[in-house]
Design an enzyme around this catalytic site. Structure first.
Site: not given
Length: 168
Positions: A61, A74, A102
Site C-alpha cells: 500500500n 494488491e 481490490c
C-alpha cells in the site's frame, strides 16, 4: 469425496491448499507490509505467485507515500506484474482481506486463487469473491493482525480514509 445433499460423489476433486507454501508466500507479503510501514505508510502488502510458488511480483500500500488513493497493496503488486496473457494460474497473496476495489480487480482479471493473511480486522469482499467462484484461503495470521491493529490504533484517521469511512 464430496457430500452433495445426502449423496456422496467420488468423481470430483477438491483442491487442497498447500498451507506451507501459502505461508511462505505470505512471508513475502508481510515483508512488503513492513517495508510500507517503514516508509510511513499503511502496512498492507501483497504478492502475485504462480501456482508452483514462483514470485511474479510484489507490492505494498503506497496511498500515503504517493498521495494516490488507488495504490493499494494488491494493485501495486498487480501493476508490477506487467501484462500477462492470463491471470487464471496466478495466486494473489495479501496480508489483509481485499477491499471492494481490490476484490473487483481479483474478479475482473480472474486471478486463480486468493490467499489472505487475515480478515478479522477487515473482512473486505471475501464472501462476494467466494460466491463468485474465487478460491479463497484465509490463514488467520496473528502477525498480520497485530501489524495492522497497531497501525490502526496509532493512525485511525488514515485507516478510515483507506477503507472509505468517515472519521468521527
Amino acid at each position: 469425496m464430496l457430500l452433495a445433499g445426502n449423496r456422496v460423489s467420488f468423481n470430483k476433486r477438491i483442491p487442497v491448499p498447500d498451507l506451507g507454501l501459502y505461508e511462505r508466500m505470505l512471508a513475502v507479503a508481510i515483508e512488503e507490509a513492513r517495508f510500507g510501514l517503514s516508509e510511513g505508510g499503511i502496512p498492507i502488502g501483497a504478492a502475485l505467485f504462480t501456482k508452483a510458488g514462483e514470485l511474479v511480483s510484489r507490492g505494498h500500500n503506497r496511498r500515503v507515500q504517493q498521495g494516490d488513493p488507488s495504490v493499494h497493496g494488491e494493485t501495486d503488486a498487480f501493476r508490477r506484474a506487467g501484462r500477462q496473457r492470463s491471470y487464471r494460474n496466478l495466486i494473489m497473496v495479501t496480508t489483509l482481506a481485499p477491499c471492494w476495489y481490490c476484490s473487483g480487480l481479483v474478479r475482473q482479471f480472474r486471478i486463480g486463487a486468493l490467499v489472505v493473511g487475515e480478515s478479522r480486522t477487515f473482512p473486505g469482499g471475501l464472501d462476494w469473491l467466494r460466491e463468485n467462484g474465487v478460491e479463497v484461503t484465509d490463514l488467520d495470521s496473528q502477525e498480520c493482525r497485530e501489524l495492522l491493529e497497531g497501525y490502526i490504533a496509532a493512525h485511525p484517521d488514515v485507516w478510515n480514509e483507506d477503507i472509505g469511512e468517515d472519521s468521527d
